[in-house]
Motif scaffolding. Structure first.
Motif, PDB file in Angstrom:
ATOM      1  N   ARG A 154       0.857  -1.192   0.000  1.00  0.00           N
ATOM      2  CA  ARG A 154       0.000   0.000   0.000  1.00  0.00           C
ATOM      3  C   ARG A 154       0.889   1.237   0.000  1.00  0.00           C
ATOM      4  O   ARG A 154       1.848   1.315   0.772  1.00  0.00           O
ATOM      5  N   VAL A 155       0.548   2.178  -0.833  1.00  0.00           N
ATOM      6  CA  VAL A 155       1.350   3.398  -0.990  1.00  0.00           C
ATOM      7  C   VAL A 155       0.503   4.590  -0.560  1.00  0.00           C
ATOM      8  O   VAL A 155      -0.645   4.727  -0.995  1.00  0.00           O
ATOM      9  N   PRO A 156       1.021   5.470   0.292  1.00  0.00           N
ATOM     10  CA  PRO A 156       0.219   6.612   0.760  1.00  0.00           C
ATOM     11  C   PRO A 156      -0.053   7.620  -0.348  1.00  0.00           C
ATOM     12  O   PRO A 156       0.821   7.932  -1.160  1.00  0.00           O
ATOM     13  N   ALA A 157      -1.294   8.121  -0.370  1.00  0.00           N
ATOM     14  CA  ALA A 157      -1.655   9.147  -1.349  1.00  0.00           C
ATOM     15  C   ALA A 157      -1.014  10.476  -0.991  1.00  0.00           C
ATOM     16  O   ALA A 157      -0.651  11.264  -1.868  1.00  0.00           O
ATOM     17  N   ASN A 158      -0.878  10.745   0.297  1.00  0.00           N
ATOM     18  CA  ASN A 158      -0.222  11.968   0.778  1.00  0.00           C
ATOM     19  C   ASN A 158       0.660  11.614   1.964  1.00  0.00           C
ATOM     20  O   ASN A 158       0.460  10.584   2.624  1.00  0.00           O
ATOM     21  N   THR A 159       1.640  12.465   2.235  1.00  0.00           N
ATOM     22  CA  THR A 159       2.577  12.166   3.310  1.00  0.00           C
ATOM     23  C   THR A 159       2.706  13.316   4.296  1.00  0.00           C
ATOM     24  O   THR A 159       2.395  14.467   3.982  1.00  0.00           O
ATOM     25  N   VAL A 160       3.189  12.977   5.500  1.00  0.00           N
ATOM     26  CA  VAL A 160       3.424  13.949   6.567  1.00  0.00           C
ATOM     27  C   VAL A 160       4.932  14.132   6.707  1.00  0.00           C
ATOM     28  O   VAL A 160       5.674  13.155   6.850  1.00  0.00           O
ATOM     29  N   GLU A 161       5.404  15.359   6.624  1.00  0.00           N
ATOM     30  CA  GLU A 161       6.829  15.655   6.791  1.00  0.00           C
ATOM     31  C   GLU A 161       7.128  15.784   8.282  1.00  0.00           C
ATOM     32  O   GLU A 161       6.485  16.566   8.987  1.00  0.00           O
ATOM     33  N   LEU A 162       8.101  15.003   8.770  1.00  0.00           N
ATOM     34  CA  LEU A 162       8.373  14.962  10.197  1.00  0.00           C
ATOM     35  C   LEU A 162       9.670  15.681  10.554  1.00  0.00           C
ATOM     36  O   LEU A 162      10.662  15.602   9.822  1.00  0.00           O
ATOM     37  N   ASP A 163       9.660  16.353  11.711  1.00  0.00           N
ATOM     38  CA  ASP A 163      10.891  16.922  12.244  1.00  0.00           C
ATOM     39  C   ASP A 163      11.596  15.845  13.072  1.00  0.00           C
ATOM     40  O   ASP A 163      11.139  14.705  13.162  1.00  0.00           O
ATOM     41  N   ALA A 164      12.714  16.190  13.695  1.00  0.00           N
ATOM     42  CA  ALA A 164      13.511  15.208  14.426  1.00  0.00           C
ATOM     43  C   ALA A 164      12.749  14.608  15.607  1.00  0.00           C
ATOM     44  O   ALA A 164      12.813  13.403  15.855  1.00  0.00           O
ATOM     45  N   THR A 165      12.008  15.444  16.324  1.00  0.00           N
ATOM     46  CA  THR A 165      11.300  14.963  17.522  1.00  0.00           C
ATOM     47  C   THR A 165      10.231  13.945  17.164  1.00  0.00           C
ATOM     48  O   THR A 165      10.189  12.834  17.695  1.00  0.00           O
ATOM     49  N   ASP A 166       9.331  14.316  16.227  1.00  0.00           N
ATOM     50  CA  ASP A 166       8.267  13.394  15.831  1.00  0.00           C
ATOM     51  C   ASP A 166       8.822  12.232  15.016  1.00  0.00           C
ATOM     52  O   ASP A 166       8.301  11.115  15.083  1.00  0.00           O
ATOM     53  N   GLY A 167       9.889  12.509  14.260  1.00  0.00           N
ATOM     54  CA  GLY A 167      10.505  11.440  13.490  1.00  0.00           C
ATOM     55  C   GLY A 167      11.015  10.327  14.386  1.00  0.00           C
ATOM     56  O   GLY A 167      10.833   9.148  14.103  1.00  0.00           O
ATOM     57  N   MET A 168      11.659  10.694  15.485  1.00  0.00           N
ATOM     58  CA  MET A 168      12.160   9.704  16.427  1.00  0.00           C
ATOM     59  C   MET A 168      11.009   8.897  17.035  1.00  0.00           C
ATOM     60  O   MET A 168      11.078   7.665  17.155  1.00  0.00           O
ATOM     61  N   LYS A 169       9.921   9.585  17.393  1.00  0.00           N
ATOM     62  CA  LYS A 169       8.772   8.889  17.982  1.00  0.00           C
ATOM     63  C   LYS A 169       8.169   7.883  16.997  1.00  0.00           C
ATOM     64  O   LYS A 169       7.864   6.745  17.369  1.00  0.00           O
ATOM     65  N   VAL A 170       8.023   8.305  15.750  1.00  0.00           N
ATOM     66  CA  VAL A 170       7.414   7.426  14.749  1.00  0.00           C
ATOM     67  C   VAL A 170       8.323   6.242  14.433  1.00  0.00           C
ATOM     68  O   VAL A 170       7.866   5.097  14.326  1.00  0.00           O
ATOM     69  N   LEU A 171       9.616   6.480  14.286  1.00  0.00           N
ATOM     70  CA  LEU A 171      10.535   5.389  13.979  1.00  0.00           C
ATOM     71  C   LEU A 171      10.589   4.371  15.119  1.00  0.00           C
ATOM     72  O   LEU A 171      10.683   3.157  14.873  1.00  0.00           O
ATOM     73  N   GLN A 176       3.373  -8.771   9.801  1.00  0.00           N
ATOM     74  CA  GLN A 176       4.139  -9.097   8.606  1.00  0.00           C
ATOM     75  C   GLN A 176       4.767  -7.863   7.979  1.00  0.00           C
ATOM     76  O   GLN A 176       5.881  -7.904   7.474  1.00  0.00           O
ATOM     77  N   ASN A 177       4.016  -6.767   7.999  1.00  0.00           N
ATOM     78  CA  ASN A 177       4.465  -5.572   7.285  1.00  0.00           C
ATOM     79  C   ASN A 177       3.858  -4.335   7.929  1.00  0.00           C
ATOM     80  O   ASN A 177       2.709  -4.374   8.384  1.00  0.00           O
ATOM     81  N   VAL A 178       4.628  -3.270   7.986  1.00  0.00           N
ATOM     82  CA  VAL A 178       4.138  -1.992   8.514  1.00  0.00           C
ATOM     83  C   VAL A 178       4.319  -0.928   7.444  1.00  0.00           C
ATOM     84  O   VAL A 178       5.389  -0.811   6.843  1.00  0.00           O
ATOM     85  N   ILE A 179       3.263  -0.172   7.178  1.00  0.00           N
ATOM     86  CA  ILE A 179       3.310   0.902   6.185  1.00  0.00           C
ATOM     87  C   ILE A 179       2.840   2.189   6.857  1.00  0.00           C
ATOM     88  O   ILE A 179       1.884   2.168   7.641  1.00  0.00           O
ATOM     89  N   ALA A 180       3.498   3.299   6.573  1.00  0.00           N
ATOM     90  CA  ALA A 180       3.116   4.569   7.182  1.00  0.00           C
ATOM     91  C   ALA A 180       3.281   5.704   6.170  1.00  0.00           C
ATOM     92  O   ALA A 180       4.013   5.570   5.192  1.00  0.00           O
ATOM     93  N   ASN A 181       2.601   6.810   6.404  1.00  0.00           N
ATOM     94  CA  ASN A 181       2.584   7.897   5.410  1.00  0.00           C
ATOM     95  C   ASN A 181       3.416   9.101   5.851  1.00  0.00           C
ATOM     96  O   ASN A 181       2.914  10.196   6.049  1.00  0.00           O
ATOM     97  N   PHE A 182       4.738   8.887   6.005  1.00  0.00           N
ATOM     98  CA  PHE A 182       5.583  10.007   6.412  1.00  0.00           C
ATOM     99  C   PHE A 182       6.847  10.083   5.581  1.00  0.00           C
ATOM    100  O   PHE A 182       7.283   9.104   4.968  1.00  0.00           O
ATOM    101  N   ASN A 183       7.443  11.257   5.569  1.00  0.00           N
ATOM    102  CA  ASN A 183       8.764  11.500   5.004  1.00  0.00           C
ATOM    103  C   ASN A 183       9.638  12.133   6.079  1.00  0.00           C
ATOM    104  O   ASN A 183       9.153  12.857   6.953  1.00  0.00           O
ATOM    105  N   ILE A 184      10.927  11.856   5.992  1.00  0.00           N
ATOM    106  CA  ILE A 184      11.916  12.495   6.853  1.00  0.00           C
ATOM    107  C   ILE A 184      13.055  12.960   5.964  1.00  0.00           C
ATOM    108  O   ILE A 184      13.547  12.181   5.140  1.00  0.00           O
TER     109      ILE A 184
END
Length: 251
Positions: A201-218, A231-239
């Protein structure tokens, strides 16, 4: 959006790390078992099984392990019954997260995954809460190094691909799931190696993350991928690459 660490590229890099965790073969075996259960043990007639086996081979899974998983799926070696589920939720900054599940106990799995989301600044949502943000696509990642984008575009599009775009140090090829086999065959015929190939599954739109939120999401993604039933994790963000390098040093 060249110059950013797209989720597809981040996921491929994380896959290399997952091999070291000793859990990857177990997840791949489970996927092969379910594919054989649903469509039989012949990969020439069961495309889902063929894709599962190809993915296992790319991860250097031993042939004996693959054969054993196929036999289990066909009921020849103490077959196991797994249920396929899709769990949906949110991470930090409203990032949408999808988890493909294969489990023999949905109640246990639901409790464990809900706890993971809660511990890592997220929450498990209701069915349908984020799935609509993603499109089902065939996806291939080809290393930028050693490949010409224009030539790759021509080969992929001629085989039916919808798009070829740069994603960090990879080219991402997207196609309709029904054309996955045709695009895969075209790449193999030209000797173009992929670091990842899957129907996902590919996200239609993405969320740009800063370092703080990026660390939390990762950290959320890492914890989810460490759960045996996922089996698989998909998320809609860019870093951004700069932030990704900063995070890599602190993880």
């Amino acid at each position: 959006m060249a110059g950013h660490s797209h989720w597809a590229n981040i996921s491929a890099k994380k896959g290399v790390i997952d091999k070291k965790r000793g859990k990857l073969f177990g997840k791949l075996s489970r996927a092969i078992i379910v594919a054989a259960q649903s469509g039989g043990g012949d990969p020439t007639t069961n495309l889902r099984l063929r894709y599962a086996i190809d993915k296992a081979k790319k991860a250097s899974m031993p042939k004996d392990n693959i054969d054993r998983a196929v036999k289990k799926g066909c009921g020849e070696a103490g077959g196991e019954n797994y249920e396929e589920l899709l769990y949906e939720g949110y991470g930090a900054a409203g990032v949408a997260v999808l988890c493909d599940i294969l489990t023999e106990n949905r109640n246990r799995t639901a409790g464990e995954i809900r706890k993971i989301f809660e511990v890592h600044n997220g929450n498990l949502g209701a069915t349908g809460c984020v799935a609509w943000m993603f499109d089902r696509k065939g996806q291939f990642l080809v290393p930028v190094e050693g490949n010409d984008e224009e030539a790759l575009f021509e080969i992929a599009v001629e085989a039916g691909a919808e798009d070829v775009r740069e994603a960090g140090d990879s080219f991402e090829i997207l196609c309709d799931p029904d054309l996955f086999d045709a695009v895969n065959a075209a790449l193999e015929e030209r000797g173009i190696e992929t670091t990842s190939s899957d129907i996902t599954r590919v996200p239609a739109n993405t969320v740009e993350l800063d370092a703080t939120d990026g660390m939390k999401v990762l950290k959320l993604i890492d914890a989810l991928e460490d759960q045996d039933d996922i089996q698989n994790v998909i998320a809609n963000f860019n870093i951004s690459d700069d932030i990704m390098e900063e995070l890599a040093e602190s993880m």
